[in-house]
Design a protein around this motif. Structure first.
Motif, PDB file in Angstrom:
ATOM      1  N   MET A 180       0.812  -1.215   0.000  1.00 55.13           N
ATOM      2  CA  MET A 180       0.000   0.000   0.000  1.00 55.13           C
ATOM      3  C   MET A 180       0.846   1.265   0.000  1.00 55.13           C
ATOM      4  O   MET A 180       0.376   2.328  -0.407  1.00 55.13           O
ATOM      5  N   THR A 181       2.089   1.163   0.466  1.00 58.94           N
ATOM      6  CA  THR A 181       2.971   2.333   0.484  1.00 58.94           C
ATOM      7  C   THR A 181       3.925   2.352  -0.704  1.00 58.94           C
ATOM      8  O   THR A 181       4.837   3.168  -0.759  1.00 58.94           O
ATOM      9  N   SER A 182       3.720   1.431  -1.645  1.00 59.75           N
ATOM     10  CA  SER A 182       4.518   1.405  -2.881  1.00 59.75           C
ATOM     11  C   SER A 182       3.564   1.179  -4.040  1.00 59.75           C
ATOM     12  O   SER A 182       2.347   1.168  -3.865  1.00 59.75           O
ATOM     13  N   SER A 183       4.108   0.997  -5.223  1.00 62.08           N
ATOM     14  CA  SER A 183       3.260   0.698  -6.372  1.00 62.08           C
ATOM     15  C   SER A 183       2.864  -0.771  -6.341  1.00 62.08           C
ATOM     16  O   SER A 183       3.394  -1.552  -5.550  1.00 62.08           O
ATOM     17  N   VAL A 184       1.954  -1.170  -7.205  1.00 66.29           N
ATOM     18  CA  VAL A 184       1.534  -2.563  -7.275  1.00 66.29           C
ATOM     19  C   VAL A 184       2.715  -3.462  -7.599  1.00 66.29           C
ATOM     20  O   VAL A 184       2.850  -4.573  -7.077  1.00 66.29           O
ATOM     21  N   ALA A 185       3.610  -2.979  -8.458  1.00 62.97           N
ATOM     22  CA  ALA A 185       4.791  -3.771  -8.809  1.00 62.97           C
ATOM     23  C   ALA A 185       5.745  -3.894  -7.635  1.00 62.97           C
ATOM     24  O   ALA A 185       6.571  -4.800  -7.600  1.00 62.97           O
ATOM     25  N   GLY A 186       5.638  -2.983  -6.659  1.00 61.36           N
ATOM     26  CA  GLY A 186       6.407  -3.122  -5.430  1.00 61.36           C
ATOM     27  C   GLY A 186       7.850  -2.683  -5.504  1.00 61.36           C
ATOM     28  O   GLY A 186       8.627  -2.967  -4.591  1.00 61.36           O
ATOM     29  N   GLY A 187       8.277  -1.985  -6.562  1.00 58.24           N
ATOM     30  CA  GLY A 187       9.666  -1.583  -6.665  1.00 58.24           C
ATOM     31  C   GLY A 187      10.562  -2.799  -6.831  1.00 58.24           C
ATOM     32  O   GLY A 187      10.353  -3.628  -7.703  1.00 58.24           O
ATOM     33  N   TYR A 191       5.737  -7.276  -3.487  1.00 55.16           N
ATOM     34  CA  TYR A 191       4.893  -7.579  -2.335  1.00 55.16           C
ATOM     35  C   TYR A 191       3.589  -8.240  -2.755  1.00 55.16           C
ATOM     36  O   TYR A 191       3.059  -9.090  -2.041  1.00 55.16           O
ATOM     37  N   LEU A 192       3.080  -7.845  -3.910  1.00 56.03           N
ATOM     38  CA  LEU A 192       1.833  -8.436  -4.390  1.00 56.03           C
ATOM     39  C   LEU A 192       2.007  -9.926  -4.669  1.00 56.03           C
ATOM     40  O   LEU A 192       1.091 -10.717  -4.430  1.00 56.03           O
ATOM     41  N   ALA A 193       3.177 -10.326  -5.153  1.00 55.69           N
ATOM     42  CA  ALA A 193       3.447 -11.747  -5.384  1.00 55.69           C
ATOM     43  C   ALA A 193       3.516 -12.507  -4.062  1.00 55.69           C
ATOM     44  O   ALA A 193       3.064 -13.652  -3.967  1.00 55.69           O
ATOM     45  N   HIS A 194       4.072 -11.876  -3.025  1.00 58.98           N
ATOM     46  CA  HIS A 194       4.104 -12.503  -1.705  1.00 58.98           C
ATOM     47  C   HIS A 194       2.685 -12.747  -1.197  1.00 58.98           C
ATOM     48  O   HIS A 194       2.363 -13.844  -0.711  1.00 58.98           O
ATOM     49  N   LEU A 195       1.855 -11.732  -1.319  1.00 61.22           N
ATOM     50  CA  LEU A 195       0.460 -11.895  -0.906  1.00 61.22           C
ATOM     51  C   LEU A 195      -0.257 -12.920  -1.782  1.00 61.22           C
ATOM     52  O   LEU A 195      -1.103 -13.682  -1.295  1.00 61.22           O
ATOM     53  N   GLY A 196       0.100 -12.957  -3.063  1.00 64.41           N
ATOM     54  CA  GLY A 196      -0.486 -13.946  -3.957  1.00 64.41           C
ATOM     55  C   GLY A 196      -0.138 -15.363  -3.543  1.00 64.41           C
ATOM     56  O   GLY A 196      -0.972 -16.273  -3.641  1.00 64.41           O
TER      57      GLY A 196
END
Length: 244
Positions: A180-187, A191-196
């Motif tokens: 939430m404090t970065s882009s969807v790609a996570g820099g 992070y989105l892949a971790h949650l996935g």
């Protein structure tokens, strides 16, 4: 967090060997020195999966890592610590299935998230930035540890005792807050892949529970159909018996 000494189980051992071999031979030597574009073919590019139909990438990306030694070292240690005990409990076959489902599921959910983000914002960055690493699958293993061994006490940062289920929940919240404090790609960190990986692992375990319950019901019905009551009304005979 502290761990008990983890055994070296068969699938975990081979996953470690395969990951390290691919990283050293194909990425460090072939890509790093010979300039073979290995990551651009087998890393996860959401845009290539969507538009060029590189459908192998949601599978192959989890066996690649960045050139930083700490990336593959951390992932392999977590695979060993979290995975070996699960393989002992589940058996090698289901453990491998779960690991791959968590990794591929993480990639699919990541791609969906990036595509939706690109449609809403118009930003194409997430579509062209590659994702590599076993982290999605490892976070799936972490979730399984929390669901199966949730009451076990671990020491967060070697100091703070907490139950494993709370540690897993905390790690999930950290990933969500970071996203939430970065882009969807996570820099540099997806992070989105971790949650996935967490979501895919949860779905896989729920489906396993559903199949297991159905199998038990089938076995119970089968035993019920094969159960017979034999009554002998002759005097001086033994009481009726059940047999299966």
């Amino acid at each position: 967090m502290t761990f008990q000494t983890a055994p070296m189980t068969p699938v975990v051992k081979w996953l470690l060997i395969i990951n390290v071999a691919i990283w050293f031979v194909f990425q460090v030597i072939m890509e790093g020195f010979l300039r073979v574009p290995f990551t651009s073919i087998f890393g996860l590019f959401p845009g290539k999966v969507l538009f060029d139909f590189h459908i192998w990438q949601p599978f192959t990306y989890m066996f690649l890592h960045s050139m930083q030694v700490t990336h593959i070292l951390f992932n392999m240690l977590m695979l060993w610590f979290f995975g070996a005990e699960l393989e002992q409990r589940w058996g090698s076959k289901f453990f491998l299935i779960y690991y791959l489902v968590a990794g591929v599921g993480a990639a699919i959910l990541y791609c969906l998230g990036v595509w939706v983000y690109a449609l809403i914002t118009g930003s194409q960055t997430g579509l062209i930035v590659p994702v590599v690493g076993a982290s999605g699958a490892v976070f799936g293993l972490l979730l399984a540890q929390g669901m199966i061994f949730g009451e076990r006490i671990v020491y967060f940062f070697m100091l703070f005792p907490m139950k494993t289920k709370y540690f897993v929940a905390l790690m999930g919240l950290v990933q969500l807050a970071s996203l939430m404090t970065s882009s969807v790609a996570g820099g540099e960190v997806a992070y989105l892949a971790h949650l996935g990986g967490i979501v895919a692992g949860f779905i896989c375990l729920k489906m396993k529970g559903w199949f297991d319950r159905n199998e038990w019901k089938k076995k119970a019905k089968s035993k019920g159909r094969n159960l017979r009551l034999v009554v002998n009304n002759e005097k001086n005979e033994k009481p009726p018996k059940y047999w299966n």
